[in-house]
Structure formats: C-alpha cells, structure tokens
Design a protein around this motif. Structure first.
Motif, mmCIF file in Angstrom:
data_model
loop_
_atom_site.group_PDB
_atom_site.id
_atom_site.type_symbol
_atom_site.label_atom_id
_atom_site.label_comp_id
_atom_site.label_asym_id
_atom_site.label_seq_id
_atom_site.Cartn_x
_atom_site.Cartn_y
_atom_site.Cartn_z
ATOM 1 N N TRP A 150 0.829 -1.203 0.000
ATOM 2 C CA TRP A 150 0.000 0.000 0.000
ATOM 3 C C TRP A 150 0.866 1.256 0.000
ATOM 4 O O TRP A 150 0.518 2.251 -0.652
ATOM 5 N N LEU A 151 1.968 1.216 0.730
ATOM 6 C CA LEU A 151 2.902 2.336 0.682
ATOM 7 C C LEU A 151 3.497 2.461 -0.721
ATOM 8 O O LEU A 151 3.670 3.567 -1.240
ATOM 9 N N GLY A 152 3.775 1.318 -1.337
ATOM 10 C CA GLY A 152 4.302 1.333 -2.696
ATOM 11 C C GLY A 152 3.326 1.941 -3.682
ATOM 12 O O GLY A 152 3.711 2.726 -4.555
ATOM 13 N N SER A 156 4.439 5.421 -5.494
ATOM 14 C CA SER A 156 4.640 5.325 -6.937
ATOM 15 C C SER A 156 3.603 6.155 -7.680
ATOM 16 O O SER A 156 3.898 6.745 -8.728
ATOM 17 N N SER A 157 2.385 6.247 -7.139
ATOM 18 C CA SER A 157 1.342 7.050 -7.776
ATOM 19 C C SER A 157 1.654 8.536 -7.654
ATOM 20 O O SER A 157 1.429 9.313 -8.594
ATOM 21 N N ALA A 161 2.366 11.032 -10.877
ATOM 22 C CA ALA A 161 1.675 12.302 -11.106
ATOM 23 C C ALA A 161 2.664 13.453 -11.238
ATOM 24 O O ALA A 161 2.527 14.319 -12.116
ATOM 25 N N LEU A 162 3.678 13.472 -10.393
ATOM 26 C CA LEU A 162 4.654 14.563 -10.421
ATOM 27 C C LEU A 162 5.509 14.530 -11.676
ATOM 28 O O LEU A 162 5.903 15.588 -12.183
ATOM 29 N N PHE A 186 -4.582 8.679 -9.834
ATOM 30 C CA PHE A 186 -5.581 7.611 -9.889
ATOM 31 C C PHE A 186 -5.235 6.606 -10.983
ATOM 32 O O PHE A 186 -5.397 5.388 -10.803
ATOM 33 N N MET A 187 -4.768 7.112 -12.125
ATOM 34 C CA MET A 187 -4.356 6.233 -13.215
ATOM 35 C C MET A 187 -3.260 5.275 -12.747
ATOM 36 O O MET A 187 -3.307 4.068 -12.999
ATOM 37 N N SER A 188 -2.282 5.819 -12.028
ATOM 38 C CA SER A 188 -1.186 4.987 -11.525
ATOM 39 C C SER A 188 -1.683 3.965 -10.508
ATOM 40 O O SER A 188 -1.228 2.814 -10.505
ATOM 41 N N LEU A 189 -2.622 4.371 -9.659
ATOM 42 C CA LEU A 189 -3.205 3.426 -8.706
ATOM 43 C C LEU A 189 -3.862 2.255 -9.430
ATOM 44 O O LEU A 189 -3.713 1.094 -9.016
ATOM 45 N N CYS A 190 -4.571 2.555 -10.510
ATOM 46 C CA CYS A 190 -5.257 1.499 -11.267
ATOM 47 C C CYS A 190 -4.258 0.531 -11.884
ATOM 48 O O CYS A 190 -4.422 -0.698 -11.800
#
Length: 223
Positions: A150-152, A156-157, A161-162, A186-190
C-alpha cells in the motif's frame, strides 16, 4: 529523460545552425522534437530496465501465464473503465468550476496530429514500457517485495503524477495542476492494482497501453 531531451534538442539546434537554418526554422520543426522525445524515452527505459529488480525464470513464466487468464483481462478492462470514468468526472467538475485543464503533453497538440504514427509508437510502446518498469516494477515492486504494497502504491502514484505534471515546469498551475495530479495519481493506482492483483507486469503494461490508445484516438478525432 529530461536531461536527454535537453541534450538532444541542443544538438539538433547546433546541427541546424551549422547548416545555416535560422531560429524560426529550427523552432518550427516539431518532427525533430518528437524524434528527440522518442530517443530520450527509449534510452531512459533501457536504463531503468538495467536497474530493475531482477526476476527469476519461474517468476517470468508465472507472469506470462497470468497475462492470459480471463480474470487478468477482467482487471485490465476494469482499470481502463475506472480511469476513463474518473477522467470524465474530473473533467466535468473542472468545466463546472471554470477550470481549464491543460495537460503538459497536450501542448504539442499540433505536432501530435501531424505525426500520428510517431505518437502511437510513443504512447503505446515506449511510454508505457518506461513508466511501468519505473513506477510499477522498480518503485512499487520493491516496496511490494518488502511487504509494504500500500505504501508502494501511494508513493509510486505520487511520483507518477509529479513526473507528468512537474511543479514549475507544467503547463498548468493552481487547481488545474491539482486536478491533473489527481487524474494521473488515480491512473497509476489502477495500473499498480492490476499488477498487484494479476502478478504480471505485462497486464499493467496492457492496461496502460490501452488507456493511452483511447487518449490518442480522442486527440486525433478532435483534429
């Protein structure tokens, strides 16, 4: 990637100066800039690939098998639908509030429409390969392996974004930048969730490539 892009641009300008091109001619050659971006991204992807967390033969075989499971493609489809839905919601919110969202990669809209093949190579091949290796395999993957998935996902998300909308360099600012960070985060989370659920980086790559294909199709359709 930024350093290679700057170096490539400088070398291109130097070469054109030697053959007598003026500043306006150099600046107008968007095709050369696209080639520079392709080379910079490909070289960066190879560098990240070299420093990736090495996988065993068994892990690679399992990852490939996982790609062909129906459940994996279900997660891929769900991720793409979730990204599109979230983007639409954020876009609607921005429109209601009068916030103009201008992603940095859309600044080159005219060049994108002029060189659709190069765009497809970049958006569906090089960019997803580089970003999935860096953000999913390296950043998320190392924390996942350390028992902190979850930290990852969170870190990473945020980094994803940055990178897409870097503060001070982005075409957006204020609320526009915050909303774009939300979209990319959100895209990265997916994509990270697809990797986590399927165990296959190929699955995350497929979700990323399909999402980019839809975005490219929308840009080209609006021309």
């Amino acid at each position: 990637m930024a350093a290679l892009s700057l170096l490539g641009t400088a070398l291109w300008g130097f070469a054109q100066g030697l053959v007598g091109s003026n500043f306006a001619q150099i600046g107008a050659d968007s095709g050369a800039m696209i080639v520079v971006s392709l080379i910079a991204t490909a070289a960066s992807a190879l560098l990240v690939y070299y420093f990736r967390r090495r996988s065993s033969a068994a892990e690679r075989a399992a990852s490939w098998r996982a790609l062909w499971r129906m459940s994996t493609w279900g997660w891929i489809a769900l991720a793409v639908i979730a990204c599109l839905t979230f983007n639409a919601l954020i876009g609607g919110f921005a429109q209601q509030r009068g916030i103009e969202m201008t992603p940095t990669n859309m600044v080159l809209g005219d060049a994108i429409r002029a060189y659709p093949v190069a765009l497809l190579i970049f958006a569906m091949g090089l960019a997803p390969a580089y970003e999935e290796l860096l953000f999913r395999r390296v950043l998320f993957g190392r924390l996942w392996a350390a028992g902190r998935p979850w930290l990852g996902l969170a870190l990473s998300s945020a980094a994803f974004a940055l990178l897409h909308e870097p503060p001070g360099l982005s075409a957006s600012h204020g609320w526009s930048m915050l909303l774009l960070w939300a979209v990319y985060g959100f895209m990265s989370l997916c994509f990270g969730w697809v990797y986590y659920r399927s165990g296959s980086l190929w699955a995350a790559y497929a979700a990323h490539a399909i999402n980019n294909l839809i975005a490219v199709a929308a840009v080209l359709a609006s021309s």
